[in-house]
Write an enzyme that holds these catalytic residues in place. Structure first.
Site, PDB file in Angstrom:
ATOM      1  N   LYS A 144       8.149  13.378  -3.448  1.00 16.79           N
ATOM      2  CA  LYS A 144       7.099  14.181  -2.823  1.00 16.79           C
ATOM      3  C   LYS A 144       7.574  15.629  -2.710  1.00 16.79           C
ATOM      4  O   LYS A 144       7.917  16.123  -1.630  1.00 16.79           O
ATOM      5  CB  LYS A 144       6.731  13.597  -1.466  1.00 16.79           C
ATOM      6  CG  LYS A 144       6.041  12.237  -1.588  1.00 16.79           C
ATOM      7  CD  LYS A 144       5.691  11.654  -0.237  1.00 16.79           C
ATOM      8  CE  LYS A 144       5.014  10.293  -0.398  1.00 16.79           C
ATOM      9  NZ  LYS A 144       4.682   9.684   0.906  1.00 16.79           N
ATOM     10  N   LYS A 176       5.556  -0.052  -8.054  1.00 16.34           N
ATOM     11  CA  LYS A 176       4.837   0.189  -6.810  1.00 16.34           C
ATOM     12  C   LYS A 176       3.574  -0.677  -6.724  1.00 16.34           C
ATOM     13  O   LYS A 176       3.258  -1.428  -7.654  1.00 16.34           O
ATOM     14  CB  LYS A 176       4.505   1.680  -6.707  1.00 16.34           C
ATOM     15  CG  LYS A 176       5.761   2.553  -6.650  1.00 16.34           C
ATOM     16  CD  LYS A 176       5.428   4.028  -6.607  1.00 16.34           C
ATOM     17  CE  LYS A 176       4.846   4.440  -5.281  1.00 16.34           C
ATOM     18  NZ  LYS A 176       5.836   4.345  -4.166  1.00 16.34           N
ATOM     19  N   ASP A 227       7.759  -1.466   2.169  1.00 15.58           N
ATOM     20  CA  ASP A 227       6.830  -0.344   2.244  1.00 15.58           C
ATOM     21  C   ASP A 227       5.927  -0.454   3.464  1.00 15.58           C
ATOM     22  O   ASP A 227       5.233  -1.460   3.643  1.00 15.58           O
ATOM     23  CB  ASP A 227       5.986  -0.293   0.968  1.00 15.58           C
ATOM     24  CG  ASP A 227       5.008   0.864   0.969  1.00 15.58           C
ATOM     25  OD1 ASP A 227       5.433   1.995   1.274  1.00 15.58           O
ATOM     26  OD2 ASP A 227       3.822   0.643   0.681  1.00 15.58           O
TER      27      ASP A 227
END
Length: 296
Positions: A144, A176, A227
């Site tokens: 990010k 992911k 996550d």
């Protein structure tokens, strides 16, 4: 977890890549010339300057700032090195050369140093607090970052004692949730990844349940990322994975919703890695000053 598997993480990009990026940044800022300085300052005027923080922090970005001024033909002296602590108003870098060159490179140098120092300083704070709760947990960054600044952001994380994590999509397989929407199962995803990439690449997979974590571990994933789970959920899951003999030899990471205020809780939960997008996507730059004075 086999700690030696973490030592292969790539730390910082090559210096020549940094120089080429900085040349691009200078081209963007200078354009066809600094019309203000060219109007006001004689071409023969020499000057000197010092760079320092107006607040304490971790030194970062000095190599980049020095590169800015070296490209512009100035002489640079380092008084600190990246990664060290510094007090406010302590000279970090001194520069001599054409007054026009100093003015031309000032803003770019300050922008890079301020941002990198902010990242390094915040990283160091989190690393220190996490270490007190769990010395085996490593603090890592994410992807990010703003386009064009990733390598600088990652270097700053390293200067703060953190881990850069992936530099890009070619650095490590990271499966992911959106990948798993397009693949039949966790097992099949790991299987395809193992068959499709070199043995030198680690395979990480993002999971949101204990069942998926167990499946990923049995499928042979190298790294399993919890996550958007709470520290309590992660602690319970790690205990159950340990009971099934699925803890040893696998790196377990926590990510999603982690901040400086709760990072310690995730460390105490027992994960090996904590990755925070907040290290780079919403950081406050340090207040950096560049003072110029004329040379006779």
């Amino acid at each position: 977890m086999n700690r030696s598997r973490l030592k292969s993480v790539r730390k910082v990009p090559l210096e020549y890549r940094m120089k080429e990026k900085i040349k691009e940044f200078l081209d963007e800022d200078i354009g066809y010339g600094d019309i203000t300085s060219e109007t006001l300052i004689p071409a023969t005027q020499e000057a000197q300057a010092t760079l320092y923080y107006k607040e304490p922090g971790i030194v970062s970005g000095l190599a980049e700032a020095a590169t800015v001024f070296n490209i512009l033909g100035c002489n640079v002296k380092h008084h600190k090195i990246d990664g060290e602590k510094t007090k406010a108003r302590k000279t970090l870098l001194s520069v001599k050369g054409s007054a026009r060159a100093l003015l031309m490179g000032e803003r770019l140098a300050l922008n890079l140093v301020g941002r990198m120092a902010g990242i390094a300083t915040e990283t160091a704070k989190i690393v220190e607090s996490v270490y007190k709760r769990n010395p085996d947990t490593r603090v890592a960054a994410t992807r990010k970052t703003l386009p064009g600044l990733r390598e600088f952001d990652k270097r700053a994380v390293v200067h703060g004692g953190g881990d850069p994590h992936r530099f890009g999509l070619d650095d490590c397989v990271l499966i992911k949730d959106n990948h798993l929407e397009l693949v039949p199962s966790v097992t099949e995803a790991v299987k395809r990844a193992r068959a499709g990439v070199s043995f030198t690449k680690m395979i990480e997979i993002e999971v949101r349940s204990l069942e998926d974590a167990v499946e990923a571990a049995r499928a042979g994933a190298d790294i399993i990322m919890f996550d958007n789970m709470t520290p309590a959920e992660i602690k319970t899951n790690l205990e159950k994975l340990d009971q099934q003999g699925l803890r040893q030899g696998i790196i377990y990471e926590a990510s999603g919703g982690i901040t400086s205020s709760n990072a310690c809780d995730y460390a105490e939960a027992g994960v090996d890695i904590i990755s925070l997008g907040a290290l780079t996507h919403s950081i406050r730059s340090l207040d950096v000053k560049f003072e110029i004075e004329m040379l006779q």
